[in-house]
Design a protein around this motif. Structure first.
Motif, PDB file in Angstrom:
ATOM      1  N   ALA A   1      30.234   8.042  41.683  1.00  0.00           N
ATOM      2  CA  ALA A   1      29.802   8.191  40.290  1.00  0.00           C
ATOM      3  C   ALA A   1      28.701   7.174  39.965  1.00  0.00           C
ATOM      4  O   ALA A   1      27.729   7.496  39.268  1.00  0.00           O
ATOM      5  N   ALA A   2      28.835   5.957  40.490  1.00  0.00           N
ATOM      6  CA  ALA A   2      27.819   4.920  40.266  1.00  0.00           C
ATOM      7  C   ALA A   2      26.496   5.311  40.927  1.00  0.00           C
ATOM      8  O   ALA A   2      25.424   5.142  40.340  1.00  0.00           O
ATOM      9  N   LEU A   3      26.570   5.854  42.131  1.00  0.00           N
ATOM     10  CA  LEU A   3      25.353   6.289  42.822  1.00  0.00           C
ATOM     11  C   LEU A   3      24.674   7.431  42.064  1.00  0.00           C
ATOM     12  O   LEU A   3      23.437   7.491  41.991  1.00  0.00           O
ATOM     13  N   ARG A   4      25.465   8.312  41.469  1.00  0.00           N
ATOM     14  CA  ARG A   4      24.884   9.392  40.655  1.00  0.00           C
ATOM     15  C   ARG A   4      24.282   8.821  39.370  1.00  0.00           C
ATOM     16  O   ARG A   4      23.203   9.240  38.937  1.00  0.00           O
ATOM     17  N   ALA A   5      24.961   7.843  38.746  1.00  0.00           N
ATOM     18  CA  ALA A   5      24.442   7.223  37.524  1.00  0.00           C
ATOM     19  C   ALA A   5      23.115   6.511  37.787  1.00  0.00           C
ATOM     20  O   ALA A   5      22.213   6.534  36.944  1.00  0.00           O
ATOM     21  N   LEU A   6      22.997   5.917  38.955  1.00  0.00           N
ATOM     22  CA  LEU A   6      21.749   5.256  39.329  1.00  0.00           C
ATOM     23  C   LEU A   6      20.649   6.270  39.657  1.00  0.00           C
ATOM     24  O   LEU A   6      19.481   5.903  39.753  1.00  0.00           O
ATOM     25  N   GLY A   7      21.042   7.519  39.865  1.00  0.00           N
ATOM     26  CA  GLY A   7      20.072   8.552  40.220  1.00  0.00           C
ATOM     27  C   GLY A   7      19.761   8.590  41.700  1.00  0.00           C
ATOM     28  O   GLY A   7      18.762   9.180  42.116  1.00  0.00           O
ATOM     29  N   TRP A   8      20.603   7.976  42.506  1.00  0.00           N
ATOM     30  CA  TRP A   8      20.333   7.904  43.943  1.00  0.00           C
ATOM     31  C   TRP A   8      20.917   9.080  44.705  1.00  0.00           C
ATOM     32  O   TRP A   8      20.501   9.368  45.816  1.00  0.00           O
ATOM     33  N   ILE A   9      21.926   9.714  44.124  1.00  0.00           N
ATOM     34  CA  ILE A   9      22.489  10.922  44.728  1.00  0.00           C
ATOM     35  C   ILE A   9      22.173  12.039  43.758  1.00  0.00           C
ATOM     36  O   ILE A   9      22.484  11.920  42.579  1.00  0.00           O
ATOM     37  N   PRO A  10      21.563  13.085  44.219  1.00  0.00           N
ATOM     38  CA  PRO A  10      21.245  13.414  45.595  1.00  0.00           C
ATOM     39  C   PRO A  10      19.866  12.962  46.049  1.00  0.00           C
ATOM     40  O   PRO A  10      19.575  12.982  47.245  1.00  0.00           O
ATOM     41  N   SER A  11      18.993  12.546  45.150  1.00  0.00           N
ATOM     42  CA  SER A  11      17.585  12.373  45.508  1.00  0.00           C
ATOM     43  C   SER A  11      17.292  11.307  46.559  1.00  0.00           C
ATOM     44  O   SER A  11      16.778  11.617  47.628  1.00  0.00           O
ATOM     45  N   LYS A  12      17.575  10.068  46.299  1.00  0.00           N
ATOM     46  CA  LYS A  12      17.169   8.977  47.206  1.00  0.00           C
ATOM     47  C   LYS A  12      17.998   8.906  48.481  1.00  0.00           C
ATOM     48  O   LYS A  12      17.527   8.426  49.498  1.00  0.00           O
ATOM     49  N   LEU A  13      19.238   9.352  48.427  1.00  0.00           N
ATOM     50  CA  LEU A  13      20.128   9.179  49.585  1.00  0.00           C
ATOM     51  C   LEU A  13      20.420  10.495  50.310  1.00  0.00           C
ATOM     52  O   LEU A  13      21.390  10.580  51.059  1.00  0.00           O
ATOM     53  N   THR A  14      19.584  11.492  50.126  1.00  0.00           N
ATOM     54  CA  THR A  14      19.793  12.779  50.785  1.00  0.00           C
ATOM     55  C   THR A  14      19.772  12.647  52.300  1.00  0.00           C
ATOM     56  O   THR A  14      20.650  13.171  52.993  1.00  0.00           O
ATOM     57  N   VAL A  15      18.794  11.944  52.839  1.00  0.00           N
ATOM     58  CA  VAL A  15      18.660  11.831  54.297  1.00  0.00           C
ATOM     59  C   VAL A  15      19.855  11.099  54.911  1.00  0.00           C
ATOM     60  O   VAL A  15      20.479  11.614  55.841  1.00  0.00           O
ATOM     61  N   PRO A  16      20.234   9.895  54.427  1.00  0.00           N
ATOM     62  CA  PRO A  16      21.395   9.251  55.039  1.00  0.00           C
ATOM     63  C   PRO A  16      22.685  10.051  54.858  1.00  0.00           C
ATOM     64  O   PRO A  16      23.544  10.060  55.746  1.00  0.00           O
ATOM     65  N   LEU A  17      22.828  10.744  53.741  1.00  0.00           N
ATOM     66  CA  LEU A  17      24.015  11.566  53.517  1.00  0.00           C
ATOM     67  C   LEU A  17      24.061  12.712  54.527  1.00  0.00           C
ATOM     68  O   LEU A  17      25.091  12.936  55.177  1.00  0.00           O
ATOM     69  N   CYS A  18      22.952  13.415  54.692  1.00  0.00           N
ATOM     70  CA  CYS A  18      22.907  14.531  55.650  1.00  0.00           C
ATOM     71  C   CYS A  18      23.096  14.049  57.089  1.00  0.00           C
ATOM     72  O   CYS A  18      23.786  14.700  57.879  1.00  0.00           O
ATOM     73  N   GLU A  19      22.489  12.924  57.436  1.00  0.00           N
ATOM     74  CA  GLU A  19      22.663  12.376  58.787  1.00  0.00           C
ATOM     75  C   GLU A  19      24.124  12.030  59.051  1.00  0.00           C
ATOM     76  O   GLU A  19      24.637  12.275  60.141  1.00  0.00           O
ATOM     77  N   SER A  20      24.782  11.456  58.060  1.00  0.00           N
ATOM     78  CA  SER A  20      26.186  11.079  58.262  1.00  0.00           C
ATOM     79  C   SER A  20      27.063  12.315  58.431  1.00  0.00           C
ATOM     80  O   SER A  20      27.945  12.336  59.290  1.00  0.00           O
TER      81      SER A  20
END
Length: 196
Positions: free
Chosen positions: A133-152
């Motif tokens: 929820a914090a990562l979404r509030a920061l606006g990092w999910i899905p935009s900034k962390l798409t690549v590391p999320l998909c790689e994982s």
């Protein structure tokens, strides 16, 4: 924003008395363990963002973009790989606990990797939800962390299928087990991360 960016990036900086000549393979282990400190730093960063928005009566979107720019511009090259390790540890923990909870003797309950052991993932389920929820509030999910999320996701699926096969290509239910793992564990976890 500059002060807030130190909340997240400072962990990656070397201390002033750091002597690179004394480094051995410890740097690799430190980089591998960087992800373990991310949850606490992300939660502090979210609190800082919300406090700033409340105090200055400003727009959370504008503040988030400003904060994100400050952090990502000061972040070291290992920053995104730490998120990949965090997501891999979380998903591996879910896959591992899902496999062991089914108590199916044909399923492997061995961890997929070091990060797969539930004890290695430092968050309880409520804290894990709060992190996403914090990562979404920061606006990092899905935009900034798409690549590391998909790689994982890709790495965990690959490792779990590789462990299932384990040289036994003749097993009739390999596809069924992989599909079940996807439906029961991976898709719900991705929905949790994305807030879907």
């Amino acid at each position: 924003c500059r002060a807030a960016s130190t909340l997240i990036v400072h962990r990656y900086s070397q201390p002033p008395n750091h002597d690179p000549s004394r480094d051995d393979d410890d740097d690799d282990n430190e980089e591998d363990d960087e992800w373990k400190t991310l949850p606490a730093r992300i939660l502090r960063l979210e609190k800082h963002l919300l406090d700033t928005v409340k105090k200055e009566n400003s727009d959370i979107g504008r503040e988030s973009v400003s904060l994100t720019a400050a952090i990502f511009s000061a972040a070291p090259p290992t920053f995104l790989s730490s998120f990949r390790n965090l997501f891999s540890a979380a998903l591996s923990s879910h896959v591992s606990s899902s496999s062991s909870s089914r108590d199916d003797s044909s399923e492997t309950t061995d961890p997929i990797s070091f990060e797969a052991t539930p004890a290695a993932f430092p968050l309880s389920p409520p804290d894990e939800k709060r992190l996403y929820a914090a990562l979404r509030a920061l606006g990092w999910i899905p935009s900034k962390l798409t690549v590391p999320l998909c790689e994982s996701i890709q790495n965990v699926i690959f490792d779990s299928v590789k462990d299932d096969i384990g040289g036994n290509f003749e097993d009739d239910d390999l596809l069924e087990r992989a599909t079940r793992r996807k439906d029961v564990t991976i898709v719900p976890w991705v929905k949790q991360v994305l807030g879907a």
